[in-house]
Motif scaffolding. Structure first.
Motif, PDB file in Angstrom:
ATOM      1  N   ALA A 167       0.799  -1.348  -0.001  1.00 41.24           N
ATOM      2  CA  ALA A 167       0.170   0.077  -0.057  1.00 41.24           C
ATOM      3  C   ALA A 167       0.614   1.293  -0.055  1.00 41.24           C
ATOM      4  O   ALA A 167       0.471   2.240  -0.718  1.00 41.24           O
ATOM      5  CB  ALA A 167      -0.934   0.120   1.325  1.00 41.24           C
ATOM      6  N   GLU A 168       1.951   1.345   0.954  1.00 42.11           N
ATOM      7  CA  GLU A 168       2.747   2.387   0.855  1.00 42.11           C
ATOM      8  C   GLU A 168       3.569   2.780  -0.602  1.00 42.11           C
ATOM      9  O   GLU A 168       3.646   3.841  -0.881  1.00 42.11           O
ATOM     10  CB  GLU A 168       3.727   2.238   2.004  1.00 42.11           C
ATOM     11  CG  GLU A 168       3.281   2.477   3.326  1.00 42.11           C
ATOM     12  CD  GLU A 168       2.895   3.985   3.589  1.00 42.11           C
ATOM     13  OE1 GLU A 168       3.721   4.806   3.005  1.00 42.11           O
ATOM     14  OE2 GLU A 168       1.991   4.116   4.292  1.00 42.11           O
ATOM     15  N   TYR A 169       3.941   1.373  -1.171  1.00 37.86           N
ATOM     16  CA  TYR A 169       4.562   1.644  -2.528  1.00 37.86           C
ATOM     17  C   TYR A 169       3.685   2.332  -3.467  1.00 37.86           C
ATOM     18  O   TYR A 169       3.938   3.246  -4.287  1.00 37.86           O
ATOM     19  CB  TYR A 169       4.975   0.081  -2.765  1.00 37.86           C
ATOM     20  CG  TYR A 169       5.426   0.271  -4.352  1.00 37.86           C
ATOM     21  CD1 TYR A 169       6.743   0.434  -4.632  1.00 37.86           C
ATOM     22  CD2 TYR A 169       4.398  -0.207  -5.494  1.00 37.86           C
ATOM     23  CE1 TYR A 169       7.254   0.519  -6.150  1.00 37.86           C
ATOM     24  CE2 TYR A 169       4.962  -0.282  -6.795  1.00 37.86           C
ATOM     25  CZ  TYR A 169       6.499  -0.027  -6.964  1.00 37.86           C
ATOM     26  OH  TYR A 169       6.702  -0.217  -8.191  1.00 37.86           O
ATOM     27  N   TYR A 170       2.550   1.859  -3.490  1.00 40.55           N
ATOM     28  CA  TYR A 170       1.351   2.683  -4.433  1.00 40.55           C
ATOM     29  C   TYR A 170       1.083   3.889  -3.895  1.00 40.55           C
ATOM     30  O   TYR A 170       0.919   4.917  -4.837  1.00 40.55           O
ATOM     31  CB  TYR A 170       0.279   1.769  -4.605  1.00 40.55           C
ATOM     32  CG  TYR A 170       0.371   0.621  -5.380  1.00 40.55           C
ATOM     33  CD1 TYR A 170       0.706   0.651  -6.703  1.00 40.55           C
ATOM     34  CD2 TYR A 170       0.298  -0.649  -4.690  1.00 40.55           C
ATOM     35  CE1 TYR A 170       0.847  -0.717  -7.573  1.00 40.55           C
ATOM     36  CE2 TYR A 170       0.283  -2.083  -5.484  1.00 40.55           C
ATOM     37  CZ  TYR A 170       1.006  -1.950  -6.776  1.00 40.55           C
ATOM     38  OH  TYR A 170       1.183  -3.096  -7.571  1.00 40.55           O
ATOM     39  N   ARG A 171       1.035   4.257  -2.711  1.00 38.11           N
ATOM     40  CA  ARG A 171       0.677   5.644  -2.230  1.00 38.11           C
ATOM     41  C   ARG A 171       1.743   6.747  -2.512  1.00 38.11           C
ATOM     42  O   ARG A 171       1.449   7.598  -3.048  1.00 38.11           O
ATOM     43  CB  ARG A 171       0.525   5.457  -0.742  1.00 38.11           C
ATOM     44  CG  ARG A 171       0.037   6.767  -0.129  1.00 38.11           C
ATOM     45  CD  ARG A 171      -0.036   6.918   1.528  1.00 38.11           C
ATOM     46  NE  ARG A 171       1.214   6.577   2.170  1.00 38.11           N
ATOM     47  CZ  ARG A 171       2.252   7.847   2.172  1.00 38.11           C
ATOM     48  NH1 ARG A 171       1.849   8.886   1.528  1.00 38.11           N
ATOM     49  NH2 ARG A 171       3.426   7.230   2.482  1.00 38.11           N
ATOM     50  N   VAL A 172       3.146   6.194  -2.294  1.00 40.38           N
ATOM     51  CA  VAL A 172       3.968   7.215  -2.713  1.00 40.38           C
ATOM     52  C   VAL A 172       4.082   7.661  -4.042  1.00 40.38           C
ATOM     53  O   VAL A 172       4.428   8.710  -4.597  1.00 40.38           O
ATOM     54  CB  VAL A 172       5.270   6.709  -2.282  1.00 40.38           C
ATOM     55  CG1 VAL A 172       5.522   6.741  -0.792  1.00 40.38           C
ATOM     56  CG2 VAL A 172       5.710   5.522  -2.820  1.00 40.38           C
ATOM     57  N   ASN A 173       3.979   6.528  -4.871  1.00 34.19           N
ATOM     58  CA  ASN A 173       3.922   6.559  -6.366  1.00 34.19           C
ATOM     59  C   ASN A 173       2.796   7.510  -6.978  1.00 34.19           C
ATOM     60  O   ASN A 173       2.727   8.388  -7.829  1.00 34.19           O
ATOM     61  CB  ASN A 173       3.858   5.540  -7.100  1.00 34.19           C
ATOM     62  CG  ASN A 173       5.275   4.891  -7.271  1.00 34.19           C
ATOM     63  OD1 ASN A 173       6.079   5.218  -8.358  1.00 34.19           O
ATOM     64  ND2 ASN A 173       5.527   3.982  -6.487  1.00 34.19           N
ATOM     65  N   ALA A 174       1.653   7.283  -6.113  1.00 35.85           N
ATOM     66  CA  ALA A 174       0.379   8.314  -6.457  1.00 35.85           C
ATOM     67  C   ALA A 174       0.682   9.593  -6.050  1.00 35.85           C
ATOM     68  O   ALA A 174       0.112  10.709  -6.639  1.00 35.85           O
ATOM     69  CB  ALA A 174      -0.962   7.583  -5.893  1.00 35.85           C
TER      70      ALA A 174
END
Length: 262
Positions: free
Chosen positions: A95-102
């Protein structure tokens, strides 16, 4: 027995510049300008339901960005969707991976009109500007959706955080617009100087008049003036007289023509 009002000398926030007077935290400046931009944008606060939490989140992102903080997990283009986290990663890490990219795409699309800060060119290879923008928007929205999905239903996950990610995914384009309004109307990013404004900044050109006069003196006489001189010369040849001769000499002198007048 004496008491101190403040048990520690360490301030609870750090200011951008050291000043003699107490200064507001930098985040206060960002939040004030963000709220002002939203109020004058096409997507004001609570325009599609309560979203004060998004304002606080955007303010946090802006503060981190202006401090130069960039997560190493940010991928180029749509790389976050094509290169998912390792299979050994926990749901929280995913979730953190996708959040920082978003987050990265939201900031760069809003502030600079481009999908990420890793590419050298604003457009992707083989795509037009419109196609690149559409792809970047879709990638940012999909990353927020993926972050919300990985947090949803997990033990110990924060419902408020999931709700926040869903709002950002659902209204991704609107929040890009809000950051664009902040960038152009409040922070002055992308401002351009017009030719008239630039002319006012430059010192006056004192040689312009001199050059104009020189150009006029060096330029050949217009054809109409030469024709008038020839007509007067022919008239003087038929009916010579002191008055006509004086006019002919004066006109030839003005036009810079060497003419022998009897």
């Amino acid at each position: 027995m004496s008491r101190t009002l403040c048990p520690t000398a360490t301030p609870r926030y750090s200011t951008l510049f050291e000043t003699a007077k107490p200064a507001q935290p930098f985040g206060f400046f960002l939040l004030e300008n963000l709220l002002t931009a939203r109020a004058g944008s096409m997507f004001p606060t609570n325009g599609a339901g309560p979203d004060e939490d998004v304002n606080i989140y955007l303010n946090h992102l802006l503060g981190r960005f202006l401090r130069g903080e960039c997560d190493p997990a940010v991928q180029f283009g749509s790389g976050a969707l094509f290169n998912p986290p390792a299979k050994t990663a926990t749901p929280r890490q995913r979730a953190e991976y996708y959040r920082v990219n978003a987050d990265h795409r939201l900031l760069h699309l809003g502030l600079f009109g481009r999908g990420d800060g890793l590419r050298r060119r604003s457009t992707l290879h083989g795509l037009s500007t419109a196609e690149t923008h559409s792809r970047d928007m879709a990638a940012g929205q999909a990353c927020y959706e993926a972050a919300a999905n990985h947090w949803r239903g997990r033990h110990g996950s924060n419902p408020a955080l999931i709700d926040l990610m869903e709002k950002l995914a659902r209204n991704f384009e609107d929040y890009v617009h809000v950051l664009g309004a902040l960038a152009t109307r409040q922070l002055g990013l992308g401002a351009q100087v017009t030719d008239d404004d630039l002319a006012r900044l430059l010192p006056p050109d004192t040689t312009a008049t001199t050059r104009t006069v020189t150009d006029l003196l060096d330029a050949p006489p217009p054809p109409e003036a030469v024709d008038a001189l020839l007509d007067l010369w022919l008239s003087h040849g038929k009916n010579p007289g002191p008055a006509t001769a004086a006019r002919l000499r004066d006109m030839a002198k003005r036009l810079g023509v060497e003419l022998k007048v009897d």
